[in-house]
Design a protein around this motif. Structure first.
Motif, PDB file in Angstrom:
ATOM      1  N   GLY A  67       0.758  -1.144   0.120  1.00 24.66           N
ATOM      2  CA  GLY A  67       0.262   0.078   0.206  1.00 24.66           C
ATOM      3  C   GLY A  67       0.837   0.988  -0.097  1.00 24.66           C
ATOM      4  O   GLY A  67       2.149   1.283   0.221  1.00 24.66           O
ATOM      5  N   LYS A  87       2.951  -1.609  -7.967  1.00 24.98           N
ATOM      6  CA  LYS A  87       1.590  -1.316  -7.321  1.00 24.98           C
ATOM      7  C   LYS A  87       0.793  -2.408  -6.516  1.00 24.98           C
ATOM      8  O   LYS A  87       1.137  -3.595  -6.614  1.00 24.98           O
ATOM      9  CB  LYS A  87       0.549  -1.317  -8.512  1.00 24.98           C
ATOM     10  N   ALA A  88      -0.012  -1.795  -5.441  1.00 22.20           N
ATOM     11  CA  ALA A  88      -0.493  -2.666  -4.507  1.00 22.20           C
ATOM     12  C   ALA A  88      -1.545  -3.844  -5.107  1.00 22.20           C
ATOM     13  O   ALA A  88      -1.737  -4.845  -4.452  1.00 22.20           O
ATOM     14  CB  ALA A  88      -1.460  -1.995  -3.638  1.00 22.20           C
ATOM     15  N   THR A  89      -1.875  -3.562  -6.444  1.00 22.12           N
ATOM     16  CA  THR A  89      -2.874  -4.511  -7.007  1.00 22.12           C
ATOM     17  C   THR A  89      -2.095  -5.637  -7.794  1.00 22.12           C
ATOM     18  O   THR A  89      -2.786  -6.280  -8.558  1.00 22.12           O
ATOM     19  CB  THR A  89      -3.948  -3.865  -7.613  1.00 22.12           C
ATOM     20  N   ASP A  90      -0.540  -5.260  -8.186  1.00 20.03           N
ATOM     21  CA  ASP A  90      -0.192  -6.372  -8.996  1.00 20.03           C
ATOM     22  C   ASP A  90       0.302  -7.375  -8.195  1.00 20.03           C
ATOM     23  O   ASP A  90       1.600  -7.500  -7.804  1.00 20.03           O
ATOM     24  CB  ASP A  90       1.192  -5.384  -9.524  1.00 20.03           C
ATOM     25  N   ILE A  91      -0.646  -8.406  -8.092  1.00 20.33           N
ATOM     26  CA  ILE A  91      -0.456  -9.524  -7.155  1.00 20.33           C
ATOM     27  C   ILE A  91       0.759 -10.367  -7.609  1.00 20.33           C
ATOM     28  O   ILE A  91       1.695 -10.781  -6.790  1.00 20.33           O
ATOM     29  CB  ILE A  91      -1.864 -10.213  -6.906  1.00 20.33           C
ATOM     30  N   GLU A 114      -7.836  -2.147   0.742  1.00 22.37           N
ATOM     31  CA  GLU A 114      -8.998  -3.304   0.644  1.00 22.37           C
ATOM     32  C   GLU A 114      -8.914  -3.799  -0.722  1.00 22.37           C
ATOM     33  O   GLU A 114      -9.440  -5.139  -0.917  1.00 22.37           O
ATOM     34  CB  GLU A 114     -10.436  -2.477   0.753  1.00 22.37           C
ATOM     35  N   ASP A 115      -8.341  -3.129  -1.796  1.00 18.64           N
ATOM     36  CA  ASP A 115      -8.638  -3.574  -3.206  1.00 18.64           C
ATOM     37  C   ASP A 115      -7.778  -4.976  -3.441  1.00 18.64           C
ATOM     38  O   ASP A 115      -8.281  -5.778  -4.074  1.00 18.64           O
ATOM     39  CB  ASP A 115      -7.892  -2.558  -4.149  1.00 18.64           C
ATOM     40  N   PRO A 116      -6.493  -4.969  -2.868  1.00 23.33           N
ATOM     41  CA  PRO A 116      -5.735  -6.291  -3.241  1.00 23.33           C
ATOM     42  C   PRO A 116      -6.163  -7.269  -2.271  1.00 23.33           C
ATOM     43  O   PRO A 116      -6.187  -8.561  -2.639  1.00 23.33           O
ATOM     44  CB  PRO A 116      -4.079  -5.961  -2.639  1.00 23.33           C
ATOM     45  N   MET A 158      -9.116  -8.739  -4.338  1.00 25.13           N
ATOM     46  CA  MET A 158      -8.779  -9.590  -5.409  1.00 25.13           C
ATOM     47  C   MET A 158      -8.029 -10.764  -4.910  1.00 25.13           C
ATOM     48  O   MET A 158      -7.687 -11.523  -5.818  1.00 25.13           O
ATOM     49  CB  MET A 158      -7.593  -8.611  -6.254  1.00 25.13           C
ATOM     50  N   ILE A 163      -5.069 -11.190  -2.806  1.00 29.79           N
ATOM     51  CA  ILE A 163      -3.803 -11.307  -2.529  1.00 29.79           C
ATOM     52  C   ILE A 163      -3.277 -12.383  -1.529  1.00 29.79           C
ATOM     53  O   ILE A 163      -2.427 -12.913  -1.510  1.00 29.79           O
ATOM     54  CB  ILE A 163      -3.179  -9.738  -2.253  1.00 29.79           C
TER      55      ILE A 163
END
Length: 428
Positions: A7, A49-53, A73-75, A78, A80
């Motif tokens: 994050g 990025k926090a969402t690039d798992i 919250e987003d990852p 998704m 993670i």
């Protein structure tokens, strides 16, 4: 230990700051971090990025990360944590099934009803006509919520039916929140005072943190549009010992037990947004992670090492953990870009942070910042969380605002009444 914090907001800066105090920790990586995490002890920002798992998992494996702490919250929604655990990596936070508690307000409502958790009456809708009819039947004030994740901005507390219908049209017609607005939850308006209840859980045991209170509206006296939070303080006087214990026994424990009955083990942070009404406490919403900006004042009061708590949550040994809290109050004032939560300008140089940080009892947590050519500039809506720890609430509020006054950039905006409700309640 090597720790990865995922994050780049104020919450994650506070987490890096607190984790760095642990003697167990040698190095912290913040992905992507911000202008403040990069200056923190033991901490290095990494450009993921926090969402690039996929990249985060790869990094954790390559660097032999011992524990990953997921902030946003987003990852979590998704999956993670699922991805990390699949690779044998330890991660703190709920898996995708458990994260639905925040990712879907309709799911959260169903859990609350099944668990017997007190909450507002509601309806859920996937088309505008039916939603409008519900508003026209029940009248205002009424609350309109986009079902999915909307960065704290998908909620409208409508004072009139016209305002509620305008919010519905923004969601369904204008598609303001994308997929997050494919369903809406419309709730009865609850009159009272809000507070935040946070607790660690390993899916079996609940270990509460200290109480806090967020300030969602953008302007003083709780006016203006909802934001991700314009400031917070801890403790919240509205949360009495009796209410606090009620929240643990009648909200947190029924929540994890009901989810367990559905085959979902909830590990991580329980965040219950509470409304204290004249008819008792009711849950407005659940989050599946640390609140922001509540994390800043709450972790500033945590005297214990946080890393063993994270490990106990992942290992389901939380019943063996005790934590100690500072009795003194803390106050966090969020300094935001002018225009937030709507459009705002980025790239302005921020001055005075170092001067504010020099004040005894003050810590400036960065949220929407980065360092460019040796200067700190604003890159987001919420930019700084100026946090103070003092000996009494009035003195602590004064200290926080003394620090705020030392910081400046073009069009800076902040509320000037953070903590005022607590003072008023205490004087009563």
């Amino acid at each position: 230990m090597k720790i990865l914090v995922i994050g780049g907001g104020g919450r994650e800066h506070a987490l890096c700051w607190k984790i760095a105090q642990s003697p167990l920790v040698a190095k912290i990586y913040a992905a992507p971090g911000n202008g403040g995490t990069d200056l923190e002890d033991k901490t290095i920002n990494i450009d993921i990025k926090a969402t690039d798992i996929e990249k985060l998992v790869e990094f954790a494996k390559t660097e032999k990360i011992d524990l990953t702490v997921v902030g946003p919250e987003d990852p979590l929604a998704m999956g993670i944590v699922n991805a990390f655990e699949k690779e044998g990596l330890r991660a703190f936070g709920p898996n995708a099934d458990a994260a639905q508690l925040e990712a879907s307000k309709a799911f959260a409502k169903e859990i609350m009803i099944d668990a017997g958790i007190p909450t507002a009456a509601y309806g859920e809708f996937t088309d505008l006509a039916a939603a409008k009819a519900y508003v026209e039947k029940h009248g205002a004030p009424i609350v309109v919520k986009a079902d999915g994740l909307a960065a704290g901005k998908g909620v409208t507390v409508a004072k009139t039916s016209e305002e509620a219908i305008a919010a519905l049209e923004e969601i369904f017609v204008d598609n303001a929140f994308g997929e997050a607005g494919s369903k809406v939850v419309i709730e009865e308006f609850l009159d009272g005072e809000e507070a935040s209840y946070l607790a660690f859980t390993d899916g079996i045991t609940v270990l509460p943190m200290v109480s806090s209170q967020d300030h969602k509206p953008a302007y003083d006296n709780d006016t203006g549009p909802n934001t991700g939070g314009m400031g917070a303080y801890s403790p919240a006087p509205v949360v009495t010992d009796e209410l606090f214990n009620f929240a643990t026994e009648n909200i947190a424990y029924p929540l994890i037990r009901t989810m367990s009955d559905k085959g979902i083990t909830f590990k991580g942070i329980i965040y219950a947004g509470l409304m204290v009404t004249k008819n008792g406490v009711k849950v407005l919403e659940f989050n599946a992670r640390f609140g922001d900006p509540e994390t800043q004042p709450v972790l500033s009061r945590l005297k214990s090492d946080i890393v063993p708590v994270f490990l106990a949550c992942t290992d389901q040994t939380l019943d063996k953990v005790e934590i100690e809290w500072d009795e003194n109050p803390t106050v966090c004032v969020v300094m935001a870009s002018g225009g937030y939560p709507k459009s705002y300008e980025k790239g302005y140089e921020i001055t005075g942070i170092a001067d504010a940080d020099k004040l005894e009892g003050v810590k400036v947590f960065h949220a929407g910042t980065e360092t460019k050519n040796g200067k700190t500039v604003n890159t987001g809506g919420r930019v700084l969380g100026v946090t103070a720890c003092g000996k009494g609430l009035e003195q602590t509020i004064g200290l926080a605002y003394d620090a705020v006054e030392k910081i400046n950039w073009k069009d800076v905006h902040y509320r000037k009444d953070i903590g005022a409700k607590a003072l008023k309640r205490m004087k009563k």
